[in-house]
Design a protein around this motif. Sequence first.
Motif, short mmCIF file in Angstrom:
data_model
loop_
_atom_site.label_atom_id
_atom_site.label_comp_id
_atom_site.label_asym_id
_atom_site.label_seq_id
_atom_site.Cartn_x
_atom_site.Cartn_y
_atom_site.Cartn_z
N LEU A 9 41.09 89.36 19.49
CA LEU A 9 41.02 90.78 19.19
C LEU A 9 41.72 91.57 20.28
O LEU A 9 41.32 91.50 21.44
CB LEU A 9 39.57 91.25 19.13
N PRO A 10 42.74 92.31 19.95
CA PRO A 10 43.35 93.16 20.97
C PRO A 10 42.49 94.40 21.18
O PRO A 10 42.17 95.11 20.24
CB PRO A 10 44.71 93.51 20.36
N LEU A 11 42.08 94.63 22.40
CA LEU A 11 41.25 95.78 22.72
C LEU A 11 42.00 96.69 23.69
O LEU A 11 42.57 96.22 24.65
CB LEU A 11 39.93 95.33 23.37
N ALA A 12 41.96 97.97 23.44
CA ALA A 12 42.66 98.92 24.29
C ALA A 12 41.71 99.51 25.33
O ALA A 12 41.38 100.68 25.32
CB ALA A 12 43.29 100.02 23.46
N LEU A 50 32.01 88.79 11.21
CA LEU A 50 32.02 90.20 11.56
C LEU A 50 30.94 90.51 12.59
O LEU A 50 31.15 91.30 13.51
CB LEU A 50 31.85 91.07 10.31
N ARG A 51 29.79 89.87 12.48
CA ARG A 51 28.73 90.05 13.48
C ARG A 51 29.23 89.62 14.86
O ARG A 51 29.02 90.30 15.85
CB ARG A 51 27.47 89.26 13.10
N ARG A 52 29.95 88.49 14.90
CA ARG A 52 30.50 88.01 16.17
C ARG A 52 31.55 88.97 16.72
O ARG A 52 31.62 89.20 17.92
CB ARG A 52 31.10 86.62 15.99
N VAL A 53 32.37 89.52 15.83
CA VAL A 53 33.38 90.49 16.25
C VAL A 53 32.71 91.73 16.84
O VAL A 53 33.11 92.22 17.90
CB VAL A 53 34.29 90.88 15.06
N CYS A 61 34.05 96.35 25.37
CA CYS A 61 34.35 97.78 25.47
C CYS A 61 33.27 98.57 26.21
O CYS A 61 33.33 99.80 26.26
CB CYS A 61 34.55 98.37 24.07
N THR A 62 32.32 97.89 26.78
CA THR A 62 31.24 98.56 27.47
C THR A 62 31.71 99.17 28.78
O THR A 62 32.50 98.57 29.50
CB THR A 62 30.09 97.57 27.77
N VAL A 63 31.24 100.37 29.05
CA VAL A 63 31.50 101.01 30.34
C VAL A 63 30.16 101.37 30.96
O VAL A 63 29.12 101.39 30.29
CB VAL A 63 32.37 102.28 30.20
N ASP A 64 30.19 101.66 32.22
CA ASP A 64 28.99 102.06 32.94
C ASP A 64 28.39 103.30 32.26
O ASP A 64 29.10 104.26 31.97
CB ASP A 64 29.36 102.38 34.38
N THR A 79 35.76 100.15 20.81
CA THR A 79 34.87 99.39 19.95
C THR A 79 35.26 99.54 18.48
O THR A 79 35.35 98.54 17.75
CB THR A 79 33.40 99.84 20.15
N ALA A 80 35.53 100.76 18.06
CA ALA A 80 35.92 100.99 16.66
C ALA A 80 37.23 100.28 16.33
O ALA A 80 37.36 99.64 15.27
CB ALA A 80 36.04 102.49 16.39
N ASP A 81 38.20 100.38 17.24
CA ASP A 81 39.50 99.73 17.01
C ASP A 81 39.36 98.21 16.97
O ASP A 81 39.99 97.54 16.14
CB ASP A 81 40.50 100.12 18.09
#
Length: 115
Positions: A9-12, A50-53, A61-64, A79-81
């Motif tokens: 999964l590419p995450l930005a 999908l649950r794993r994704v 994508c978690t931030v402090d 997270t949405a992307d």
Amino acid sequence: MRLPLLLALPLALSAGAAFAQAPRDAEPVNVKVSLKHLDLATAAGQEEALRRVRSAAAVACTVDPQAGVLAQQTARQCTADAIASGRQAIVRVAGRAQAGVAQMAANAAPGNGTR
């Protein structure tokens, strides 16, 4: 049909986003999601994928929680992307799995020359 593969999964979102840097500074990140032991030709297999994704996207994508508003917005968009990208990949892989099942069924049908 079970496919032993990983879904990337590419995450930005980069580590810098956790420090409230502007999104233009974010670097793409790839997260691998295992589809091992899933039968993507079935609805249950696709739902588990999908649950794993979703789980991987939430972690990646978690931030402090104390991060600024920009970082929080970036994390939500990340997270949405990621989930949208994962859904598209699951649809592609599931289509191949279903085509493979159909081909196996056709090969096993009476009169096709196999026993």
